[in-house]
Design an enzyme around this catalytic site. Structure first.
Site, PDB file in Angstrom:
ATOM      1  CB  SER A 266      -0.689  -0.300   1.110  1.00 50.84           C
ATOM      2  OG  SER A 266      -0.251   0.231   2.537  1.00 50.84           O
ATOM      3  CE  LYS A 267      -0.297   8.332  -0.322  1.00 44.45           C
ATOM      4  NZ  LYS A 267       1.136   8.728   0.580  1.00 44.45           N
ATOM      5  NE  ARG A 268      -2.426   3.052   5.892  1.00 42.01           N
ATOM      6  CZ  ARG A 268      -3.155   2.282   5.980  1.00 42.01           C
ATOM      7  NH1 ARG A 268      -2.145   2.253   7.148  1.00 42.01           N
ATOM      8  NH2 ARG A 268      -3.880   2.192   5.939  1.00 42.01           N
TER       9      ARG A 268
END
Ligand code: GLU
Length: 509
Positions: A266-268
């Site tokens: 994910s972007k996180r």
């Protein structure tokens, strides 16, 4: 089916920037199309207007272009089966939803949001694990299966909002073959009566996707694994619309996993571990939040594409470096794995380094000159080219050139303290002035000549050259490590080297 020309589509929804997983989906579609002499189509799936994000469509096109994927048909290039934006095909979907109603495979539903919530709550209380609108619950709801014909007609005539739902059979096995996963079998009792047509006059993803794949003569649907649960519904739609003969082959691609293998990348994860998850920079139009892309981080498109291709597919050999043409040549859906691939940020950098090494020095110089000009440094292309030839082995990104090689353009601002602390002593104070003097007398300023003079002076002063070698580098560059020492010395030029040595002795007094 066998004789049809291969036509694949990449069908993103413009709900934000394209994640690298999306780029990989596009890439596998592209490789498959080119390998088989087929067409690669871009279709924008923008039926959900509430999720539309301005700029996302342009972003998608720019990303594909940066990666070198050429679109045969799409919103920009047009084509025989256009338009290629679903919002512009709006008028073409209702007809099929109505056809399904006529044949008894779909129905009108008038339930209000409150009634739907109430149904879910009721089922949850009754301990139903996954409450949904399905073959059982539809019997208790307000739809054209439970209401009389007159009542249905009255509601529609009065303009009451309705949706059209598919009527999933109660007890049936839905089977289809997936190129990556083999046979997939789902029992219809696990499926719900998905909405096909919404009260806002727009089709849902499912209906629009299937209708467009049919109309655009798509032969293979290659998409992310998250769409696998929708595939049985799509298979039923093909069947009920009478299109089974030309149903595309399905290939659901495995996920790209976090570096530790736990769940979807994910972007996180990118923010936390410091790597991009998007191909290009993206600024969120609502929050203003900016995310860095591979392009802006200094990745070459070739290395990004190569790295992505290997995340889920393997060539069956140990070869790791593939140009786009080589990927096209080697690619097959049969060699796409079933399980997710862990993303390794270090490997991504490694790929970039491999490509950087293959770039010729003049091309790298052209890139480096942009940075130099920004810094107000005027250097000849020939000189910068030589600098690049010396430093490229040590770097993974052209963006690192300035950090590694700034001393080719200016005196070092400071010296590596650890080296100075360890090595700067009386011996050094004797050695470097003598070395500067001897350098001044060199007529043929070449690496081998410089090296022999260096050794000669050390010998004369009875100094072990190994004890002053690193200091020599630090006086010239400020850094404890770097490119081949005497070649670097040659490139800096005699006057500059002598000046830096004398200057260094002064500074360290
Ligand atoms: N619009 C869907 C998406 O955003 C397309 C899925 C498919 O390829 O069928 O991924």
């Amino acid at each position: 089916m066998e004789n049809r020309k291969v036509r694949v589509r990449f069908a993103p929804s413009p709900t934000g920037p394209l994640h690298m997983g999306g780029v990989r989906t596009a890439l596998y579609n592209y490789l498959f199309a080119k390998k088989t002499g087929g067409d690669f189509i871009l279709r924008i799936e923008d039926t959900d207007q509430t999720r539309y994000v301005p700029g996302a469509e342009e972003y998608i096109m720019e990303a594909l272009e940066w990666c070198g994927m050429k679109i045969n048909e799409g919103p920009k290039s047009g084509g025989e089966y256009g338009p290629y934006r679903q919002s512009e095909r709006k008028a073409s979907y209702l007809e099929f939803a109505e056809k399904l109603i006529e044949s008894g495979h779909a129905y009108y539903a008038f339930d209000t949001p409150e009634e739907l919530t109430e149904m879910r709550e009721r089922l949850t209380k009754a301990k139903v694990a996954a409450p949904q609108y399905n073959a059982v619950t539809r019997e208790t709801m307000k739809n054209s299966l439970t209401l009389s014909e007159d009542e249905v007609k009255r509601r529609i005539d009065e303009g009451e909002p309705y949706v059209i739902r598919i009527k999933i059979p109660r007890k049936e096995e839905v089977r289809f073959h997936d190129v990556v996963r083999g046979w997939v079998v789902v029992h219809s009792s696990q499926m719900d009566d998905k909405v096909l047509f919404k009260s806002d006059g727009m089709p849902t993803y499912h209906l629009a996707n299937v209708v467009d794949d049919y109309k655009m003569k798509i032969t293979h649907v290659i998409r992310g694994e998250e769409w696998l649960p929708s595939a049985p519904l799509h298979v039923l739609l093909y069947r009920y619309l009478g299109w089974e003969e030309v149903m595309p082959a399905f290939a659901h691609l495995p996920l790209i996993l976090k570096p530790d293998g736990n769940g979807k990348l994910s972007k996180r994860d990118g923010d936390r571990l410091g790597f991009p998850v998007f191909p290009l920079n993206w600024k969120d139009p609502d929050s203003g939040e900016e995310s860095q892309g591979y392009r802006e981080r200094g990745y070459f498109p070739e290395s990004f594409v190569n790295m992505l291709a290997m995340l889920g597919w393997n060539p069956g050999t140990s070869q790791e470096i593939f140009s786009m043409d080589e990927l096209i040549e080697a690619f097959s859906l049969e060699r796409v794995g079933k399980s997710g691939s862990k993303f390794d940020p270090e490997k991504a950098k490694w790929y970039n380094q491999q490509y950087l090494r293959t770039y010729d020095d003049a091309a790298l110089a052209e890139i480096f000159q942009v940075t130099l000009k920004e810094k107000g440094i005027n250097a000849s292309d020939a000189y910068v080219t030589k600098v690049c030839s010396l430093i490229k082995e040590k770097t993974q990104f052209t963006a690192e050139f300035w950090g590694f090689g700034n001393y080719f353009f200016q005196q070092p601002e400071s010296y590596d303290e650890k080296v100075i602390e360890k090595r700067w002593n009386e011996t050094a104070i004797r050695f470097f002035p003598a070395l500067a003097d001897a350098f001044e007398d060199i007529e043929d300023w070449r690496a081998d000549e410089i090296e022999s003079v260096f050794k000669l002076i050390a010998e004369k002063l009875e100094i072990n050259p190994g004890h002053v070698m690193q200091l020599f580098r630090v006086l010239l560059s400020g850094q404890g490590g770097g490119p081949v020492l005497f070649e670097m010395t040659e490139l800096l030029g005699k006057q500059e080297v002598v000046a830096r040595l004398r200057n260094g002795v002064e500074r360290l007094k």
